[in-house]
Design a protein around this motif. Sequence first.
Motif, mmCIF file in Angstrom:
data_model
loop_
_atom_site.group_PDB
_atom_site.id
_atom_site.type_symbol
_atom_site.label_atom_id
_atom_site.label_comp_id
_atom_site.label_asym_id
_atom_site.label_seq_id
_atom_site.Cartn_x
_atom_site.Cartn_y
_atom_site.Cartn_z
ATOM 1 N N GLU A 67 0.858 -1.180 0.000
ATOM 2 C CA GLU A 67 0.000 0.000 0.000
ATOM 3 C C GLU A 67 0.898 1.235 0.000
ATOM 4 N N VAL A 75 -2.960 13.143 -9.865
ATOM 5 C CA VAL A 75 -2.895 12.041 -8.907
ATOM 6 C C VAL A 75 -3.175 10.700 -9.573
ATOM 7 N N GLU A 76 -4.127 10.663 -10.494
ATOM 8 C CA GLU A 76 -4.460 9.408 -11.166
ATOM 9 C C GLU A 76 -3.270 8.896 -11.971
ATOM 10 N N SER A 91 -0.591 7.643 -9.569
ATOM 11 C CA SER A 91 -0.957 6.335 -9.009
ATOM 12 C C SER A 91 -0.689 5.227 -10.019
ATOM 13 N N SER A 92 -1.081 5.431 -11.264
ATOM 14 C CA SER A 92 -0.862 4.412 -12.309
ATOM 15 C C SER A 92 0.627 4.160 -12.512
ATOM 16 N N GLU A 127 2.006 2.158 -9.574
ATOM 17 C CA GLU A 127 1.596 0.748 -9.708
ATOM 18 C C GLU A 127 2.442 0.049 -10.764
ATOM 19 N N GLU A 146 1.013 5.473 0.147
ATOM 20 C CA GLU A 146 0.266 6.668 0.539
ATOM 21 C C GLU A 146 0.804 7.866 -0.242
ATOM 22 N N LEU A 147 -0.129 8.578 -0.867
ATOM 23 C CA LEU A 147 0.203 9.701 -1.743
ATOM 24 C C LEU A 147 -0.652 10.899 -1.355
ATOM 25 N N SER A 185 -1.744 -1.040 -4.076
ATOM 26 C CA SER A 185 -2.848 -0.088 -3.944
ATOM 27 C C SER A 185 -2.255 1.255 -3.542
ATOM 28 N N VAL A 186 -2.729 2.287 -4.201
ATOM 29 C CA VAL A 186 -2.275 3.643 -3.879
ATOM 30 C C VAL A 186 -3.443 4.357 -3.220
ATOM 31 N N ARG A 187 -3.198 4.820 -2.012
ATOM 32 C CA ARG A 187 -4.242 5.487 -1.222
ATOM 33 C C ARG A 187 -3.909 6.971 -1.114
ATOM 34 N N THR A 188 -4.898 7.807 -1.382
ATOM 35 C CA THR A 188 -4.711 9.253 -1.248
ATOM 36 C C THR A 188 -4.922 9.653 0.202
#
Length: 177
Positions: free
Chosen positions: A46, A59-60, A63-64, A67, A48-49, A79-82
Amino acid sequence: MVTATPLEEELRRLAGSVLDPELPVLTLDDLGVLRAVHVRGTDSVEVELTPTYTGCPAVEAMSSDIERVLHEHGIREVSVRTVLSPAWSTDDISDEGRRKLREFGIAPPRGNRAAGPVALGLGPTRTLTSEPEPDPVRCPSCGSADTELLSRFSSTACKALRRCLSCREPFDHFKEL
């Protein structure tokens, strides 16, 4: 305070090497938006961003890209959690990030602001003042402090458009938050 394991530190280094999609001279580490990487089990991580501002469209893509990089290094589930707290500020940009911005022709945000509440003045919007700014924005090309604001927004919401009155070059300024 939670201590990261050697694996978490390695994965954080990999995730932090991802380039910012709007300012590809900066890594996520330079920008200071990568908060933590936690190993949650075998092949599960996991991340955290923290966005530079609420609703940041980058951000999208960040995150991609995180990953993709971690999948390429054998992590099956990412998983990237904001996270919004603590909020990101331009103080989170590293010295290396500020140097890279300057070399790329973008004036970095000014630093050394006092912590705590920020007073806002209400009144007409002005771009030119007769009084010198206490901490002027310097031209990234020639270093002159004789610059003016042309627009509060530039190619992204994080930047303002300024012009140097000495060398006449327009330039972006990464606004302070």
